[in-house]
Design a protein around this motif. Structure first.
Motif, PDB file in Angstrom:
ATOM      1  N   GLY A   1     -93.039 -48.259  -0.531  1.00 19.30           N
ATOM      2  CA  GLY A   1     -92.737 -48.992  -1.761  1.00 19.30           C
ATOM      3  C   GLY A   1     -91.432 -49.769  -1.741  1.00 19.30           C
ATOM      4  O   GLY A   1     -91.411 -50.967  -2.028  1.00 19.30           O
ATOM      5  N   LEU A   2     -90.327 -49.095  -1.377  1.00 27.61           N
ATOM      6  CA  LEU A   2     -89.028 -49.750  -1.463  1.00 27.61           C
ATOM      7  C   LEU A   2     -88.931 -50.973  -0.548  1.00 27.61           C
ATOM      8  O   LEU A   2     -88.489 -52.042  -0.993  1.00 27.61           O
ATOM      9  CB  LEU A   2     -87.903 -48.743  -1.185  1.00 27.61           C
ATOM     10  N   PRO A   3     -89.351 -50.860   0.725  1.00 26.56           N
ATOM     11  CA  PRO A   3     -89.309 -52.070   1.563  1.00 26.56           C
ATOM     12  C   PRO A   3     -90.145 -53.219   0.990  1.00 26.56           C
ATOM     13  O   PRO A   3     -89.712 -54.374   1.047  1.00 26.56           O
ATOM     14  CB  PRO A   3     -89.897 -51.601   2.898  1.00 26.56           C
ATOM     15  N   ILE A   4     -91.303 -52.905   0.393  1.00 25.80           N
ATOM     16  CA  ILE A   4     -92.108 -53.967  -0.210  1.00 25.80           C
ATOM     17  C   ILE A   4     -91.338 -54.623  -1.347  1.00 25.80           C
ATOM     18  O   ILE A   4     -91.270 -55.843  -1.463  1.00 25.80           O
ATOM     19  CB  ILE A   4     -93.465 -53.404  -0.721  1.00 25.80           C
ATOM     20  N   THR A   5     -90.720 -53.781  -2.182  1.00 29.27           N
ATOM     21  CA  THR A   5     -89.923 -54.325  -3.286  1.00 29.27           C
ATOM     22  C   THR A   5     -88.844 -55.259  -2.766  1.00 29.27           C
ATOM     23  O   THR A   5     -88.632 -56.357  -3.288  1.00 29.27           O
ATOM     24  CB  THR A   5     -89.225 -53.187  -4.063  1.00 29.27           C
ATOM     25  N   LEU A   6     -88.152 -54.794  -1.716  1.00 28.60           N
ATOM     26  CA  LEU A   6     -87.012 -55.570  -1.223  1.00 28.60           C
ATOM     27  C   LEU A   6     -87.461 -56.918  -0.683  1.00 28.60           C
ATOM     28  O   LEU A   6     -86.820 -57.948  -0.925  1.00 28.60           O
ATOM     29  CB  LEU A   6     -86.267 -54.778  -0.153  1.00 28.60           C
ATOM     30  N   LYS A   7     -88.577 -56.932   0.038  1.00 31.05           N
ATOM     31  CA  LYS A   7     -89.078 -58.213   0.530  1.00 31.05           C
ATOM     32  C   LYS A   7     -89.493 -59.095  -0.639  1.00 31.05           C
ATOM     33  O   LYS A   7     -89.247 -60.298  -0.638  1.00 31.05           O
ATOM     34  CB  LYS A   7     -90.266 -57.983   1.481  1.00 31.05           C
ATOM     35  N   GLY A   8     -90.105 -58.472  -1.629  1.00 28.23           N
ATOM     36  CA  GLY A   8     -90.513 -59.241  -2.814  1.00 28.23           C
ATOM     37  C   GLY A   8     -89.306 -59.819  -3.535  1.00 28.23           C
ATOM     38  O   GLY A   8     -89.315 -60.968  -3.980  1.00 28.23           O
ATOM     39  N   ILE A   9     -88.245 -59.016  -3.638  1.00 23.31           N
ATOM     40  CA  ILE A   9     -87.030 -59.506  -4.301  1.00 23.31           C
ATOM     41  C   ILE A   9     -86.468 -60.681  -3.509  1.00 23.31           C
ATOM     42  O   ILE A   9     -86.079 -61.710  -4.075  1.00 23.31           O
ATOM     43  CB  ILE A   9     -85.985 -58.373  -4.436  1.00 23.31           C
ATOM     44  N   ALA A  10     -86.459 -60.520  -2.153  1.00 22.76           N
ATOM     45  CA  ALA A  10     -85.945 -61.615  -1.331  1.00 22.76           C
ATOM     46  C   ALA A  10     -86.768 -62.880  -1.572  1.00 22.76           C
ATOM     47  O   ALA A  10     -86.224 -63.976  -1.742  1.00 22.76           O
ATOM     48  CB  ALA A  10     -85.965 -61.217   0.142  1.00 22.76           C
TER      49      ALA A  10
END
Lengths: 250, 316, 295, 236
Positions: free
Chosen positions: C222-231
């Motif tokens: 979840g967190l890596p997906i969020t971070l890429k999405g935020i980027a």
């Protein structure tokens, strides 16, 4: 030598394609109280923000204590001797009244963070110094130092903001709509405070829409659609046809 | 009034000194971690409580402190103290160089930038395996010793770790009650007003960020010498989030809140270990609950309880 | 480095880029509607994917049914979070920091629940179109990737049309531009905010279900997906959901080229350095302020 | 049509309105005048529900609407044009109006698109233009049009003349007069007494959060020559 502490010459400003200030020229003499009035949307706040450094200077020149103001930051301008208040008082809600005033005095201290960390004698000495300065200022304005700032009523908030500004020993005090939200009694206190500050040697630039407050000013400039349409003492302003047109539509 | 208070402090000190002898080795071990986490958490708590900055990058500095000790002592054979010093210097320097531009951001973007720093750091720790040993890590980090007194058991290391923790608390408490503390709180309540009073906000924030990094680095160095082994798993984004949990759960309004938060994140998982990884769920829920219900964290809750029992002023 | 290697990388980059775009759009929709950057956004994807996996394997329902079940979790969780947590916090005028902490807490709690109830193992879903591959100029393209790209494009277009053509979409935009102005125009601003979480949750779940045939999803995803999405969203300007598509594709392609050209280990270093630089120097994203971005 | 009884309202620690009572009859145009900081905008925000009253009641045709959320004011046929217009800048003129039309659809229809075009010919020409590309005066017209599509019988306007050139103000006043001719009740909040006197029948003078004075129908002219006016506006 009694010159002008603040001089504006041909200051203009545009937001996007919209001209907010055309060309404003005015000056504040040392130890003078200058008022700037105008209806909503006339550009008062924009002008105020340009002088105090929150907006960039686009056209014209500003001179403060003989030196041009161009790209200096807000803290830099404060350190050179000008201090402002805000339309809605921005006091430090979660601090005491005394601490609020002490923050205003922090800039006159010299020690750095490492001395603070180690609580060295010099740092503690300066802390005592600003505390006693703040206590004196609080006393002058009749503020109870140990009250939480959040408990102050509207009028006292204004006074606290002014007291905090003065703790840094400025040369020019700029007040932005200081009478907004005050009742009659608080208004009288404010006027008395401005007079007292001025007698102590400070120049004051008063920006407001409030004509009653302008009784304290030695000269008043009227701003409308980004231009000064009248200036002079209060009696002259009240009789001025342009001003009556703007304010009353009659 | 002075005497009972002094007696109380003395009693507390004696109890603190006696604890390693009273508790099991395992409990003492947890208390050592509590101290290390307190040091790292103090930096995060200082930024959050005094400046309103969410720092999600503390694991980066924790890692720098740990790896500089590991590399300098194991690979280069330098004395222990150089590891602490180099880690601290590198961390403070990076905090200055990175913090200066990044701290122009506020709110969400600042929190995200610190999170990004943590990810960058953990990727670099992974990639620079010549320095960090990568996934295998670096083992055999020497035990610290003080004038021949080897800190090779949890009971012995306890005194050093807590000594550093108390010293850090003292320094941070000095700072908070100084003019710097006043300016920080002013900035937290209204940055605009503080700037209008002549305070250079960016430099102020950068300096506090450097201090926070220093504390993170020292905690990392202590950690490396204590467990004798470092690997990339210890310096991930999860660790950064864990460090943020410490002051938030404990409460940022008091330094003891950080200690409480550090205890919470070290001891609770142990207490619940028989239930598997349930403590992680609890951490998450606790964080949500604190944000929604307890703005002053567990310390605030304790104070309320103490207030109800009629003990005013549990701590300053 | 051969041409086919670069093309292969581009293909992977575009596939990932569309996932980042979907996640970034969801984040941007929620941000625009509520001023919350939702750090638990990737958990919409994880829960959506895991639910699909569970329904498919445990209950032996058909794949389409499992997908619908998985898709529904996103809007449901989104609405729940908005109504029970975000709404009271907005009423108390919570700060951005408090929303960061809140959504990090939710992220922890949901990720840990997945670990606790489902376990450490990664799970895969069957690829759309089976394991069929196309080979074009020596480049191996899984049929699923084409499905993924096609569905993502349809979602992007549908979202765009929703915001442009429907009064509900316009009302969502209006509420985000000026809440008081919207209220006096008869728009229920609080309900619009709930809707943004519903929509954001749906986009997150779609991304999760689309990626799970390619990458095994577990509790840490979840967190890596969020971070890429935020980027992706930051690159696109954050207030403009369609900007996230440009941001996501840019990010996916840069990443895949770095993997081929430099090393896979440095892709996050580069991605997140770019993210920081964009936030500092181009706060309105690579597309700038133009177009129909939000307030 | 609208009755306000003992309204008390404010923000946080600050009480802005102290015990304000007033009323507006059917088809009547009433102004609230007063200096800035008198509480005019607070009054508007409280009436339309953007700010909850601490105490007091607001009645529309006898129904208590003091708990009605702002977005349901259209159900009571009240529409508000807030200060600074509060349009949706990136949306086009048509989209701005469409949103109001969607909400006003259920009500008894008084204004349709043809009426809007007749009142504001400029709107028909600029339908597809994002409103933030319009001039201030044009934006004010879109804001009024948006309010009309909510099908109100009471229109509340806060400082519609702010920041506009005199000629533009005149155009807007003409539109308001036209609306009055169609039976619209009007509550106009204005700092500029000249503008207020030109289009309203009577007025309340608000000072420091209280109604200090009422200007009765036909009394505008005498009031405008009254020394109290100068005092209230220009100080002593």
């Amino acid at each position: 030598m009694s010159g002008d502490i603040l001089k504006l010459d041909g200051v203009g400003h545009r937001f996007g394609g919209f001209t907010v200030l055309r060309s404003v020229t005015l000056s504040v003499p040392e130890r003078g109280i200058i008022g700037l009035i105008g209806p909503n949307g006339s550009g008062k706040t924009t002008l105020f923000n340009i002088i105090s450094g929150y907006l960039p200077l686009q056209t014209g020149t500003i001179e403060f204590r003989g030196l041009p103001l161009t790209t200096q930051s807000v803290p830099d301008r404060n350190r050179s001797g000008m201090v402002r208040t805000f339309q809605t008082p921005k006091i430090f809600e979660r601090m005491s009244v005394l601490e609020n005033i002490m923050v205003g005095a922090c800039k006159i201290t010299r020690t750095g963070m490492i001395q603070d960390l180690l609580s060295l004698p010099h740092a503690r000495g300066e802390m005592r110094q600003i505390r006693s300065l703040a206590e004196r200022v609080a006393g002058e304005f009749g503020l109870a130092g140990d009250l939480p700032a959040s408990t102050l009523p509207a009028g006292q908030r204004r006074i606290l903001e002014i007291a905090r500004a003065l703790a840094g020993q400025p040369k020019l005090l700029m007040l932005d709509e200081p009478s907004a939200g005050l009742n009659r009694e608080e208004m009288q206190q404010l006027i008395a405070a401005i007079r007292r500050i001025n007698e102590a040697g400070l120049a004051v630039l008063l920006v407001s829409h409030d004509m009653e407050l302008m009784a304290v000013a030695s000269a008043v400039h009227v701003l409308n659609f980004g231009e000064i349409i009248a200036k002079g003492n209060m009696a002259a302003i009240q009789q001025n046809a342009n001003v009556r047109e703007v304010y009353l539509g009659v | 009034m002075m005497r009972p208070r002094f007696a109380l402090v003395l009693l507390g000190f004696v109890l603190w000194a006696a604890l390693p002898h009273l508790l099991t080795r395992h409990m003492t071990d947890l208390l050592v971690f509590t101290a290390i986490y307190t040091v790292a958490g103090l930096g995060v708590g200082l930024l959050l409580g005094q400046c309103g900055i969410v720092n999600l990058g503390q694991a980066a500095f924790y890692g720098i402190g740990a790896y500089s000790c590991a590399y300098l002592t194991v690979e280069l054979g330098y004395p222990n103290v150089t590891g602490f010093a180099v880690g601290a210097a590198v961390s403070v320097l990076i905090a200055l160089v990175v913090g200066w531009p990044v701290l122009r951001l506020t709110g969400y973007f600042l929190a995200l930038a610190t999170l990004a720093l943590s990810i960058i750091a953990s990727s670099i720790f992974y990639e620079w395996d010549w320095l960090t040993g990568g996934e295998l890590g670096i083992g055999g980090i020497p035990k610290l010793d003080f004038f021949g007194f080897k800190l090779d058991t949890p009971g012995r290391f306890y005194y050093l770790a807590w000594g550093v923790a108390f010293l850090s608390m003292l320094l941070v408490s000095n700072l908070v009650s100084s003019r710097t503390g006043l300016m920080l709180r002013g900035m937290r309540d209204s940055s605009e007003a503080t700037a209008s009073l002549g305070v250079d906000l960016q430099w102020l924030r950068t300096r506090v960020f450097m201090l926070s990094a220093l504390l993170g680095s020292i905690a990392g160095s202590l950690f490396a010498h204590y467990v004798s082994f470092t690997s990339v798993q210890s310096f991930t984004v999860d660790k950064s989030i864990g460090f943020l949990l410490i002051p938030v759960l404990g409460g940022v309004r008091s330094l003891w809140g950080v200690v409480l938060g550090a205890m919470f994140v070290t001891i609770l998982p142990e207490m619940l270990s028989q239930f598997g990884d349930i403590h992680q769920i609890l951490f998450g829920i606790a964080l949500v609950a604190v944000v929604v219900l307890l703005p002053d964290g567990l310390m605030g809750l304790l104070r309320q309880a103490a207030g109800k029992l009629g003990w005013s002023r549990v701590s300053a | 480095m051969t041409l086919s290697l670069i093309l292969q990388a581009l293909q992977a980059g575009i596939t990932n880029g569309f996932i980042y775009a979907l996640v970034g759009m969801g984040l941007a929709v929620i941000f625009r509607g509520s001023r919350v950057i939702n750090v638990m956004h990737g958990e919409f994807s994880v829960v959506g994917a895991m639910t699909t996996v569970l329904v498919l394997t445990a209950a032996k329902y058909p794949y389409w049914f499992a997908i619908i079940a998985g898709l529904l979790t996103g809007p449901a969780i989104g609405a729940l979070i908005e109504l029970t947590l975000v709404r009271p916090m907005i009423r108390q005028q919570a700060t951005e920091d408090q929303f960061v902490l809140l959504t990090i807490g939710l992220e922890r709690a949901i990720a840990a629940s997945v670990l606790f109830f489902i376990g450490r193992d990664g799970h895969l879903l069957p690829a759309f179109g089976g394991d069929h591959v196309f080979i074009v100029f020596d480049v191996v393209i899984r049929e699923h990737s084409l499905w993924l790209i096609a569905i993502a494009i349809i979602v992007v277009i549908a979202l765009r049309e929703f915001f442009r053509r429907t009064t509900l979409g316009l009302a969502l935009t209006a509420a985000s531009i000026d809440a008081d102005g919207a209220a006096t125009t008869g728009i229920n601003v609080a309900r619009m905010r709930t809707l943004t979480f519903v929509l954001g949750g749906l986009l997150g779940a779609i991304a999760g279900i689309l990626i799970t045939p390619l990458i095994a999803v577990d509790y840490t995803t979840g967190l890596p997906i969020t971070l890429k999405g935020i980027a992706a969203a930051v690159l696109g300007g954050f207030t403009n959901p369609l900007g996230a598509v440009v941001g996501g594709l840019t990010l996916g392609i840069i990443e895949s080229l770095v993997i081929v050209g430099v090393s896979s280990g440095y892709k996050d270093v580069l991605t997140f350095s770019i993210l920081i630089a964009i936030m500092i120097f181009m706060p309105h994203g690579i597309l700038g302020r133009g177009g129909r971005g939000g307030g | 049509m609208l009755e306000i009884h003992s309204l008390v309202s404010g923000y946080g620690a600050l009480t802005v309105l102290h015990d304000v009572s007033l009323s507006i009859g059917d088809r009547e145009a009433v102004a609230i005048v007063g200096a800035n900081g008198a509480g005019k905008t607070t009054l508007v925000r409280t009436i339309c529900g953007l700010l909850r009253a601490r105490s007091g009641r607001v009645l529309k045709n006898g129904v208590d609407i003091s708990q009605t959320p702002t977005h349901d004011m259209a159900d009571h046929r009240i529409a508000v044009v807030l200060e600074n217009r509060r349009l949706f800048g990136e949306l086009t003129v048509r989209e701005n109006l469409l949103l109001a039309e969607r909400r006003g659809r259920g009500a008894r229809k008084v204004f349709d698109w043809a009426d809007i075009y007749a009142l504001f010919p400029m709107i028909e020409e600029r339908l597809e233009t994002p409103v933030n590309l319009l001039s201030g005066g044009q934006q004010q017209m879109v804001a009024i049009a948006r309010a009309l599509l909510l099908q109100p019988n009471l229109l509340i306007m806060d400082e519609p003349s702010t920041g506009l050139a005199p000629k533009v103000v005149k155009d807007i006043l003409n539109v308001i007069k036209e609306l009055r001719g169609r039976g619209m009740a009007l509550l106009l909040v204005e700092q500029n007494v000249g503008i207020a006197s030109a289009i309203t029948d009577r007025a309340y003078v608000l000072a420091l959060g209280r109604i200090e004075h009422e200007i009765q129908p036909g009394a505008w002219d005498t009031f405008l020559k009254d020394e109290r006016l100068v005092k209230a506006y220009l100080g002593s």
